[in-house]
Design a protein around this motif. Structure first.
Motif, PDB file in Angstrom:
ATOM      1  N   THR B 120       0.848  -1.208   0.000  1.00 54.98           N
ATOM      2  CA  THR B 120       0.000   0.000   0.000  1.00 54.98           C
ATOM      3  C   THR B 120       0.875   1.248   0.000  1.00 54.98           C
ATOM      4  OG1 THR B 120      -1.662  -1.211   1.276  1.00 54.98           O
ATOM      5  CG2 THR B 120      -1.864   1.192   1.227  1.00 54.98           C
ATOM      6  N   LYS B 125      -0.731   4.810  -1.657  1.00 56.13           N
ATOM      7  CA  LYS B 125      -2.092   4.975  -1.137  1.00 56.13           C
ATOM      8  C   LYS B 125      -2.049   5.237   0.364  1.00 56.13           C
ATOM      9  CE  LYS B 125      -4.306   2.604  -4.914  1.00 56.13           C
ATOM     10  NZ  LYS B 125      -5.233   1.584  -5.387  1.00 56.13           N
ATOM     11  N   LYS B 126      -3.038   5.977   0.851  1.00 55.61           N
ATOM     12  CA  LYS B 126      -3.009   6.446   2.239  1.00 55.61           C
ATOM     13  C   LYS B 126      -4.101   5.816   3.101  1.00 55.61           C
ATOM     14  CE  LYS B 126      -0.042   9.980   1.395  1.00 55.61           C
ATOM     15  NZ  LYS B 126       1.186   9.233   1.020  1.00 55.61           N
ATOM     16  N   ARG B 127      -4.947   5.015   2.479  1.00 57.50           N
ATOM     17  CA  ARG B 127      -6.093   4.488   3.214  1.00 57.50           C
ATOM     18  C   ARG B 127      -6.223   3.002   2.926  1.00 57.50           C
ATOM     19  NH1 ARG B 127     -11.656   4.122   1.634  1.00 57.50           N
ATOM     20  NH2 ARG B 127     -13.114   4.321   3.387  1.00 57.50           N
ATOM     21  N   GLU B 151      -4.901   5.512   7.191  1.00 57.76           N
ATOM     22  CA  GLU B 151      -6.289   5.548   7.631  1.00 57.76           C
ATOM     23  C   GLU B 151      -6.867   4.145   7.427  1.00 57.76           C
ATOM     24  OE1 GLU B 151      -8.682   8.284   5.376  1.00 57.76           O
ATOM     25  OE2 GLU B 151     -10.520   7.586   6.346  1.00 57.76           O
ATOM     26  N   ASN B 202     -13.546   4.415  -3.894  1.00 55.37           N
ATOM     27  CA  ASN B 202     -12.372   5.169  -3.417  1.00 55.37           C
ATOM     28  C   ASN B 202     -11.050   4.573  -3.886  1.00 55.37           C
ATOM     29  OD1 ASN B 202     -13.894   7.006  -1.598  1.00 55.37           O
ATOM     30  ND2 ASN B 202     -14.442   5.066  -0.626  1.00 55.37           N
ATOM     31  N   ASP B 204      -8.808   5.212  -5.951  1.00 56.76           N
ATOM     32  CA  ASP B 204      -7.618   6.051  -6.168  1.00 56.76           C
ATOM     33  C   ASP B 204      -6.779   6.189  -4.902  1.00 56.76           C
ATOM     34  OD1 ASP B 204      -8.002   6.495  -8.790  1.00 56.76           O
ATOM     35  OD2 ASP B 204      -8.942   8.471  -8.577  1.00 56.76           O
ATOM     36  N   SER B 205      -7.453   6.311  -3.759  1.00 58.30           N
ATOM     37  CA  SER B 205      -6.745   6.583  -2.511  1.00 58.30           C
ATOM     38  C   SER B 205      -6.582   5.340  -1.652  1.00 58.30           C
ATOM     39  CB  SER B 205      -7.520   7.624  -1.698  1.00 58.30           C
ATOM     40  OG  SER B 205      -8.759   7.061  -1.259  1.00 58.30           O
ATOM     41  N   THR B 206      -7.298   4.275  -2.006  1.00 59.93           N
ATOM     42  CA  THR B 206      -7.495   3.185  -1.057  1.00 59.93           C
ATOM     43  C   THR B 206      -7.013   1.843  -1.589  1.00 59.93           C
ATOM     44  OG1 THR B 206      -9.437   4.324  -0.167  1.00 59.93           O
ATOM     45  CG2 THR B 206      -9.310   1.949   0.231  1.00 59.93           C
ATOM     46  N   HIS B 207      -6.388   1.075  -0.691  1.00 61.15           N
ATOM     47  CA  HIS B 207      -6.107  -0.327  -1.005  1.00 61.15           C
ATOM     48  C   HIS B 207      -7.008  -1.205  -0.152  1.00 61.15           C
ATOM     49  CE1 HIS B 207      -4.278  -4.070  -2.000  1.00 61.15           C
ATOM     50  NE2 HIS B 207      -3.883  -4.289  -0.759  1.00 61.15           N
TER      51      HIS B 207
END
Lengths: 265, 425
Positions: B120, B125-127, B151, B202, B204-207
């Motif tokens: 991740t 990715k941050k979430r 997150e 989500n 784009d931001s999330t794995h």
């Protein structure tokens, strides 16, 4: 020319987008759904998508989940869906089924394609089947002479769009946003996706997900060949005090949307 | 020159014969199983994940980072414990436990989660999101998210949040948001649906850290590779402890990640029998069970083709098990293929049999296992009685039972000083 092609061609001749309406079979009841879908057609929906209720609808938001959950709890079967297709096809509107893949595979891929064609259905939209896994389905849909509609999404690369466009028939379903059904706004990504898909698409492009009002339909109609509305119809049936009121509300929204797709921007 | 070519050929042939190298194929298929049945919107994210995973697999820096974490954070290698007194109950066989219960967070789940959390970070990715049944995977994901500053949102069936209240509290303490899922049967299957919906929205931001060897490719293969350490370690440990390979390797199977982890170390050892024990609930014949292979049929669920519990219209049937972690109507595609090919054997174990084995391990070894693991122990008791005193059986002790103390206390009737009912404790 198939009925589906004719519907798009007629809309195009009128210099407008085709209006595509979705409702799941068996909600609020099997005959109730037929009544509501018939009302959509009588009020200007050109093409019908009948949802085949499935226990694990990954692409659907709370509105459609609630409706298909009730439909399944009442015992709606694939046979009921085929009967719904048969009844709706009598209206003359091209009638497609929207189904997650497992029920079709379980029913038998060839059998489903054949029985759908026999019921007067013109095609199937498969939201969780991509061309890579669709070998059997491509053969079966070809053999039965029905359309198989695949989807592109805002995240699709040009390479993906090319693959999907080469395999879809009837129309290309452009999912307007990254997400599930029932979000009441059309994302900025939709016009860009349609534009990117144009060079590859050999069939009309219809935009779905997020369209719920005549205003949005009119806007999407400026760049797409078809406008797909689903959750907004389902919401009216969920909220209706009586089935008759639900049918009336669906008819009224269909009429408004039909004006929307005819509004020249 | 000649010998080099022969050597290369031999290596290539061996690679072809190796199960792990042979399956899945490039499109993620294990025989007729696996693949990708997902909305088009997710295909690009799966391709991106696949590329990141393959790059990491051959990147010494990634492997070193993961190995360092396992040595200094997870507590690897986990030991192998010989269970003499438990073995007496199991027909006198020599029974060894691979102690994944001693890992940080209390189960094997951390192996996969640390690997995916590192990926991740690599993907920028941050979430992270996860589904959880028993809460073990949720706790592991919340732990890794805290460690890497990500997150974290965990989807958990509302029914499971009640059954596993302790793990809900653990996840919250670790800073994760726990979302109770009220759709459908309100268990693991529905939590997975909801996590998929979050992911497609989500992406784009999330794995999405899938917690088992299921889901669309590359998840089944990737999760196996992160758990393969269980098999690799325990194979070496068994050779060291007993001087030979075990006769059988056993594990419980829900989605099947701990089983695949330990099986993958022995799958090419033809003489080592592999046994997966599914959750039989009230008994497969009652229809109230979670045994996808023993009591299900071929279908597509959660992005892959495998065995699933379904009705004649392809609607998923609710599963039943006392174990929240095994209460799932599907199973990883590699297990389906291991079953069809005859390489592994799958047997259903009822709630009652599992709880009896749970009690036996507590009393004979001073180890409280997870109820999931107790299914493997129950199967091992039977297997030991079949194979006899010369047999060596390795059991994957996938998790510890702290989270199950309340369920077990209720089962054995030992809450508030009650006497255990006849025949239970």
């Amino acid at each position: 020319m198939s009925k589906l092609h004719e519907a798009f061609a007629e809309a195009k001749a009128e210099n407008r987008a085709a209006l595509i309406g979705y409702l799941p079979a068996g909600f609020p009841t099997v005959p109730g759904a037929i009544d509501a879908i018939t009302a959509m057609v009588e009020n200007g929906v050109d093409i019908v998508e009948i949802g085949l209720p499935y226990s694990d609808p990954l692409m659907d938001g709370p509105t459609i989940q609630a409706a298909v959950d009730q439909s399944l709890r009442q015992g709606t079967t694939i046979r009921d869906v085929l009967e719904t297709v048969r009844a709706v096809a009598l209206t003359g509107a091209p009638t497609l089924v929207m189904s997650y893949w497992n029920p079709i595979e379980r029913f038998g891929v060839d059998a489903f394609a054949g029985e759908l064609a026999a019921a007067g259905g013109t095609g199937v939209i498969t939201p969780d089947l991509t061309p890579e896994e669709a070998g059997d389905w491509i053969a079966a849909s070809d053999a039965a002479g029905i359309d198989r509609v695949f989807l592109v999404a805002p995240s699709s690369t040009l390479g993906r769009i090319e693959i999907v466009s080469s395999m879809t028939t009837g129309f290309l379903y452009a999912a307007s946003l990254m997400g599930v059904t029932g979000v009441q706004s059309v994302s900025q990504a939709a016009p860009a996706l349609v534009e990117r898909s144009r060079p590859y698409a050999k069939v009309p492009i219809a935009v779905g997900l997020g369209v719920s009002t005549a205003e949005q339909a009119a806007q999407v109609a400026t760049y797409a060949d078809g406008v797909i509305v689903g959750s907004a119809f389902v919401r009216l049936l969920l909220d209706a005090a009586t089935p008759a009121q639900g049918v009336a509300a669906v008819g009224k929204l269909a009429a408004e949307l039909a004006v929307g797709v005819r509004r020249t921007a | 020159m000649r010998t080099d070519i022969t050597g290369d050929l031999r290596e290539a042939t061996e690679a072809l014969q190796s199960w792990n190298a042979q399956f899945p194929d490039v499109a993620g298929h294990f025989g007729r199983y696996g693949g990708r049945f997902v909305p088009e919107a997710l295909i690009v994210a799966l391709d991106e994940l696949d590329a990141a995973f393959r790059a990491a697999k051959v990147d010494p820096e990634f492997q070193a980072e993961l190995a360092h974490l396992h040595a200094t954070y997870t507590g690897r290698p986990s030991p192998v414990t010989e269970c003499h007194r438990f073995g007496e109950v199991a027909g006198g066989a020599r029974v060894f436990l691979k102690r994944e219960d001693l890992n940080h967070t209390g189960s094997h789940k951390i192996n996969n989660v640390l690997g995916q959390a590192l990926l991740t970070v690599r993907m920028g990715k941050k979430r992270v999101i996860a589904e959880t049944g028993a809460g073990q995977h949720g706790v592991a994901t919340a732990t890794a998210a805290a460690l890497f500053g990500l997150e974290c949102v965990v989807y958990m069936g509302e029914e499971d949040t009640r059954r596993q209240a302790l793990n809900v509290a653990r996840m919250k303490l670790l800073g994760a948001q726990v979302v109770p899922v009220t759709a459908g049967s309100r268990t693991l299957k529905d939590a997975m649906n909801e996590a998929m919906r979050d992911w497609v929205t989500n992406v784009d931001s999330t794995h999405y850290i899938i917690g088992t060897v299921a889901g669309p490719a590359p998840f089944p293969e990737m999760v196996r590779e992160f758990h393969r350490i269980i098999g690799v370690e325990s194979r070496a440990q068994m050779l060291e402890l007993t001087g030979r390979l075990p006769d059988a390797v056993t594990a419980c199977v829900g989605g099947g990640s701990n089983a695949i982890g330990i099986f993958s170390g022995f799958v090419d050892d033809a003489d080592v029998k592999l046994y997966g024990f599914e959750a039989g609930g009230d008994g497969v014949e009652t229809g109230r069970h979670a045994s996808a292979i023993t009591g299900g049929s071929v279908g597509v669920l959660h992005g892959q083709r495998s065995y699933v519990l379904q009705d004649e219209d392809g609607q998923t049937v609710e599963s039943h098990s006392i174990s929240a972690g095994l209460d799932y109507p599907g199973v990883g595609p590699e297990h389906a293929w291991l079953a069809d090919s005859g390489r592994a054997t799958y047997i259903a174990v009822t709630d009652t049999e599992a709880m009896e084995a749970f009690r036996v391990l507590c009393r004979t070894e001073g180890i409280i296992p997870a109820i999931e693991t107790a299914h493997a122990l129950a199967g091992t008791i039977e297997l030991g009685r079949e194979l006899g005193p010369d047999a060596i059986i390795l059991v994957n002790c996938s998790g510890r039972g702290d989270k199950d103390v309340e369920t077990a206390s209720r089962w054995f009737g030992i809450m508030d000083g009650e006497r255990a009912p006849e025949g239970r404790a």
